[in-house]
Design an enzyme around this catalytic site. Structure first.
Site, PDB file in Angstrom:
ATOM      1  CG  PHE A 588      -1.899  -1.116   1.159  1.00 40.95           C
ATOM      2  CD1 PHE A 588      -2.696  -1.288   0.048  1.00 40.95           C
ATOM      3  CD2 PHE A 588      -1.997  -2.018   2.190  1.00 40.95           C
ATOM      4  CE1 PHE A 588      -3.591  -2.326  -0.025  1.00 40.95           C
ATOM      5  CE2 PHE A 588      -2.886  -3.058   2.129  1.00 40.95           C
ATOM      6  CZ  PHE A 588      -3.689  -3.230   1.014  1.00 40.95           C
ATOM      7  CG  ASP A 702      -3.308  -9.079   7.234  1.00 36.37           C
ATOM      8  OD1 ASP A 702      -3.184 -10.322   7.210  1.00 36.37           O
ATOM      9  OD2 ASP A 702      -2.629  -8.315   6.538  1.00 36.37           O
TER      10      ASP A 702
END
Ligand SMILES: *[C@@H]1O[C@H](CO)[C@@H](O)[C@H](O)[C@H]1NC(C)=O
Ligand SMILES: *[C@@H]1O[C@H](CO)[C@@H](O)[C@H](O)[C@H]1NC(C)=O
Ligand SMILES: *[C@@H]1O[C@H](CO)[C@@H](O)[C@H](O)[C@H]1NC(C)=O
Ligand SMILES: *[C@@H]1O[C@H](CO)[C@@H](O)[C@H](O)[C@H]1NC(C)=O
Ligand SMILES: *[C@@H]1O[C@H](CO)[C@@H](O)[C@H](O)[C@H]1NC(C)=O
Ligand SMILES: *[C@@H]1O[C@H](CO)[C@@H](O)[C@H](O)[C@H]1NC(C)=O
Ligand SMILES: *[C@@H]1O[C@H](CO)[C@@H](O)[C@H](O)[C@H]1NC(C)=O
Ligand SMILES: *[C@@H]1O[C@H](CO)[C@@H](O)[C@H](O)[C@H]1NC(C)=O
Ligand SMILES: *[C@@H]1O[C@H](CO)[C@@H](O)[C@H](O)[C@H]1NC(C)=O
Ligand SMILES: *[C@@H]1O[C@H](CO)[C@@H](O)[C@H](O)[C@H]1NC(C)=O
Length: 879
Positions: A588, A702
């Site tokens: 990201f 996550d």
């Protein structure tokens, strides 16, 4: 008469109201040349026009002659003309993947007093839209396209072809995404060639508000034709094309009773051989037929049958071509022929013809466009920097070079001698195919950022000479230069240094072997000492207060608390010293080291493409800034400016758990059994807080070793929480967070349920715990999952075969059994059998207590243990 008048009044009033509210919602109506702040509602159409000032930064505003003003709608009064530059472009924000009718209008009106009729080209993005040839100063002309933009903006460019100064009067966008009409096969752009209203009694070109979608309907009549007006008037039922009543209620028919209707049209392009068209013929019976009367006809286009035996019904009926038709350059012939059985001649109410445009010219890759557009803003570059940066090649932005093979990428940026000031902009690092960068002979200051090496693998030429750059030259840059990979020019930057003490001290406390760093190091050592003393004072303070259980205001203890807020991009540039030091990189974006008020932070700059919904993202960020727990990395602030999205976290000095388990880098520490249990307790507490302490509960989604960060005292904190909702999946292999967790850690139930729950986090936590216990990878060499392997060894009762061998049996066997038991419960296949985090925390704390007691037997007294616990208790963030 009076009745009709009232009716008309009513219509105007109601439509006027609607205009203001929802009706023009898909409209963008730009009056080119209109001065800013003079927006208006056009009198005859009720359309709201706005100035073009915010869509273009070149050209001059002019007005047409008074006679031409009076005889046209108001949006044609002003023009924007472009005496300078070969190509001048509007950039208009639109909704991507939405079908628009785009109309450009032109009225010369002798705006320049020269009485010379110009000819020029108009482009949509990188493609030639049409040639505009003005043949009468008082006649307005327009060009229409049906186009579905792929990006969220569109460039409309006026191009000087040496035959006069280009100008434009108005630009209009109309949303055509309704009822699935005007479908074409394939992603094509169409030009609206013909839009005709047959049998009109008024000679008026109908548009909005008669047509809610603002298509233009030009009247057409012919001496051999007669006009028929409907007797069914206003209850004529409309169809999906939503045609205006005033257009459909009149029709044309041949004057002679037995007859046919014939009309001709020319294709757009006089030279192209392959021209393809789509046809839309609109019919409605406008007369009341006697029982012995029939109206029936065949339709042919250029002699080929298009439709047989049509009997127009009493409602609107549209015949259209599902696929495109080849047509001739000139004199294409559409005819409606009465059949033998029919007693009445054919009629037609309206006709539309759209021609397929060949818009195949490539556009520069969007990330490159974003980057270079930001560079343009930061350095205030003007010149010809408009429209697509690379294409068409004759209008490529000055100072750029591009690679045209495959995708269009920018390979060279030359801003030499442009008088630019400021830092070396981070946007340059987003031009990832850059081979040559020349910023020489400017007034750039600040350091040479390491991203020039890190993010630009293809860079072969770098010229920064004759600027005012300061600080250390990144080693990697010098290395690439010495290896002959990079031609590096850095002369005439008086404050730049290769090594040794620099005039300008850098904020990066990197472990360079020089005296400045030594000084810094000893200063920070002193600070550390001070902190320890203060901390000790605090412990004593707390210890004294503890029995009274007086609430302690933790917030005042947190130096960053009051600073939690939004940061400007400039501030981010400053705190990271222009993105000097990279801490890590994920799918990201890149994480940089930064400093706010002498406190280290980690700044994660997100890739534009990784943020899905801006609003949702910001809402989540604001929510997460309110989530505080000592075992969660705090989000200190964020930056959201000009497409720069950054998240600022507390800095975690010891990196992530993975590094330590793998023992990868030299700074890693071998974790004892007690360390491991302490980390497990930390993580479990953080997760328990997310599940039970937050409203609404947060599912981390996550949990994995790479997302468990360790601070300078090896206290573990969870990172990257909850944000995955806003992130889209990236193809990147080193993704740190993906939508649905990470392979090996992912809840096996997810495959069927496609839903992540708190129990999914428990599963992932179980895997983390197994890794802490065993030091093994999630998937073993025989492809077995870690939980399967541990399960099989447990079945043999071989605890010592499970625990990390490097611990050399230095652990309490009971606590090891207990830990394995907890972990195995967490990784149960069915979520129901997994414990909740609250129970996990309680049980793990028992394990830790047993192990700590074993370690502290004799050597340390229990008072110390109490103090240790207190240290964790008084950490800055509270529950
Ligand atoms: C230009 O158009 C106007 C209005 O349509 C018309 O009256 C005039 O005759 C035209 N002039 C020429 C030169 O064609
Ligand atoms: C429409 O225009 C034609 C030709 O320009 C003219 O003959 C006719 O009278 C006009 N009709 C109306 C209703 O204005
Ligand atoms: C017309 O077609 C020719 C040949 O395909 C092409 O080169 C030209 O650009 C086209 N002109 C327009 C205005 O589309
Ligand atoms: C239809 O019938 C009417 C009388 O009802 C008659 O006047 C007319 O001529 C007929 N038309 C045809 C085409 O037969
Ligand atoms: C147009 O089509 C009609 C019917 O097919 C035919 O009679 C006529 O001759 C055609 N005209 C031209 C110019 O092709
Ligand atoms: C109209 O189409 C029908 C069916 O294809 C055919 O039988 C008939 O001959 C056509 N009539 C004319 C006048 O072309
Ligand atoms: C252009 O891009 C292609 C494909 O990415 C690459 O193979 C080629 O080497 C590049 N050419 C230049 C001059 O950089
Ligand atoms: C950049 O442009 C200048 C002239 O504007 C030129 O002298 C210089 O060689 C160019 N740099 C590169 C790397 O091509
Ligand atoms: C440096 O840039 C200035 C304008 O900013 C220009 O006048 C000068 O010629 C340039 N010098 C070199 C060596 O390119
Ligand atoms: C260069 O930067 C230093 C400080 O970094 C400043 O004092 C000096 O004035 C700058 N020189 C020029 C020519 O801009």
């Amino acid at each position: 008469m009076l009745l009709r008048f009232l009716f008309v009044m009513l219509e105007v009033v109601t439509s006027g109201l609607l205009v203001q509210t929802q009706l023009q919602s898909g409209f963008i109506s730009i009056d080119c040349g209109l001065p800013e702040g003079k927006d208006y509602t056009e009198k005859t159409t009720g359309i709201n026009y706005i100035s073009d000032a915010n869509f273009i930064d070149s050209g001059v505003s002019k007005t047409v002659s008074n006679e031409d003003k009076i005889s046209h709608q108001q949006q044609l009064s002003y023009v924007r003309s472009f005496p300078n530059g070969m190509r001048n472009c509007y950039e208009i924000s639109v909704k991507s993947a939405t079908k628009y009718l785009i109309r450009a209008s032109f009225l010369y009106g002798n705006y320049d007093g020269l009485n010379e009729l110009p000819q020029f080209d108009i482009h949509l993005g990188t493609n030639l839209w049409d040639t505009v040839k003005i043949s009468n100063q008082s006649q307005s002309i327009y060009r229409e396209l049906m186009h579905t933009p792929t990006l969220n903006y569109v460039h409309i460019c006026l191009v000087n072809t040496g035959k006069g100064v280009p100008f434009i009067s108005a630009i209009e966008f109309r949303n055509m995404d309704f009822n699935n009409v005007y479908q074409t096969s394939g992603a094509t752009t169409l030009a609206r060639l013909v839009g005709v209203d047959f049998g009109s009694l008024t000679n008026v070109t109908y548009r909005y508000i008669d047509d809610l979608h603002d298509r233009l309907w030009e009247p057409y009549s012919n001496e051999h034709w007669t006009q028929l007006n409907t007797i069914f008037s206003d209850d004529l039922k409309n169809n999906d094309w939503e045609l205006p009543k005033s257009v459909i209620k009149t029709a044309a028919a041949p004057k002679n009773a037995k007859g046919f209707l014939n009309f001709y049209f020319d294709a757009l392009n006089e030279t192209a051989t392959h021209q393809l068209c789509y046809f839309y013929l609109h019919f409605a019976e406008v007369q009341k037929l006697a029982p012995n009367e029939t109206r029936e006809f065949n339709i042919t286009i250029n002699g080929n049958s298009f439709s047989d035996l049509l009997q127009p019904p009493n409602s609107i009926y549209t015949i259209y071509s599902g696929s495109s038709y080849y047509v001739f350059v000139k004199n294409n012939n559409i005819s409606l022929v009465q059949t033998k059985a029919s007693t009445l001649p054919p009629i037609i109410n309206a006709l539309e013809i759209y021609q397929v445009k060949d818009f195949s010219q490539l556009e520069t890759q969007p990330d490159d466009v974003d980057a270079v557009t930001n560079i343009k803003k930061v350095y205030r570059v003007t010149h010809n920097w408009q429209g697509d940066p690379c294409a068409p090649v004759e209008f490529m932005w000055e100072g750029l070079n591009c690679n045209f093979s495959g995708t269009l990428r920018i390979t060279s940026l030359n801003l030499s001698s442009r008088g630019i000031i400021g830092h070396i902009a981070i946007y340059i690092s987003k031009l990832t195919e850059l081979e040559s960068l020349d910023l020489s002979n400017n007034s750039l200051s600040g350091n040479i950022p390491v991203f020039l090496v890190e993010n630009l693998p293809s860079l072969k030429v770098l010229n920064l000479q004759n600027n005012n750059l300061t600080g250390l030259i990144p080693k990697a840059l010098l290395q690439r230069s010495s290896e002959g990979i990079l031609s590096l020019r850095l002369e005439q930057n008086p404050n730049l240094c290769e090594s040794g003490p620099c005039e300008q001290q850098t904020k990066d406390k990197s472990k360079e072997n020089n005296s400045v760093v030594y000084v810094l190091a000893s200063v920070s050592a002193f600070l550390m000492l001070l902190l320890v003393v203060l901390a000790a004072a605090n412990i004593i303070y707390i210890k004294k207060r503890k029995p009274d259980d007086v609430p302690f205001n933790m917030k005042s203890g947190d130096p960053l608390e009051s600073k939690r807020r939004q940061y400007s991009f400039d501030e981010v540039v400053n705190m990271t010293n222009n993105f000097e030091r990279i801490l890590g990189r994920g799918g990201f974006g890149t994480v940089y080291y930064g400093i706010i008020d002498d406190i280290p932070v980690a700044v994660k700059m997100l890739l534009q493409s990784s943020v899905q919904g801006h609003q949702q993202f910001l809402a989540e960020v604001k929510f997460l800034m309110r989530v505080h727990h000592r075992n969660l990395t705090s989000l200190i602030g964020y930056c959201n400016e000009d497409n720069n999205i950054g998240l600022i976290y507390e800095y975690m000095a010891n990196g992530n758990l993975n590094e330590h388990l793998l023992g990868k880098t030299n700074r890693t520490k071998f974790l004892t059994w007690e360390d491991r249990l302490q980390i497990a307790v930390d993580v479990a507490q953080g997760l328990e807080y997310l599940h039970n302490g937050c409203k609404p509960p947060i599912i981390h989604r996550d949990i994995k070793c790479a997302n468990i960060l360790l601070n300078e005292t090896f206290q573990a904190k969870l990172a990257d929480l909850g944000l995955s909702k806003s992130f889209i999946k990236s193809g990147d292999t080193h993704v740190s967070t993906v939508v649905a967790g990470t392979l090996g850690y992912l809840d096996p139930e997810y495959e069927t349920s496609k839903k992540l729950t708190e129990k999914s986090d428990v599963y992932s936590f179980g895997v983390v715990l197994l890794k802490l216990i065993t030091g093994q990878a999630t998937t073993l060499s025989n492809n077995a999952h870690i939980s399967e392997w541990v399960g099989s060894v447990v079945a043999r009762g071989d605890i010592e075969g499970i625990v990390e061998p490097r611990l050399e049996r230095d652990f309490d066997i009971y606590s090891a059994w207990k830990a394995v038991e907890i972990a195995m419960a967490c990784v149960s296949i069915t979520s129901k059998e997994r414990p909740c985090m609250r129970d996990v925390v309680v049980e793990l704390k028992k394990c830790l207590a047993v192990e700590s007691a074993r370690k502290n037997v004799g050597a340390k007294d229990s008072n110390e243990l109490l103090t240790m616990n207190l240290v964790t208790e008084i950490s800055p963030v509270a529950r």
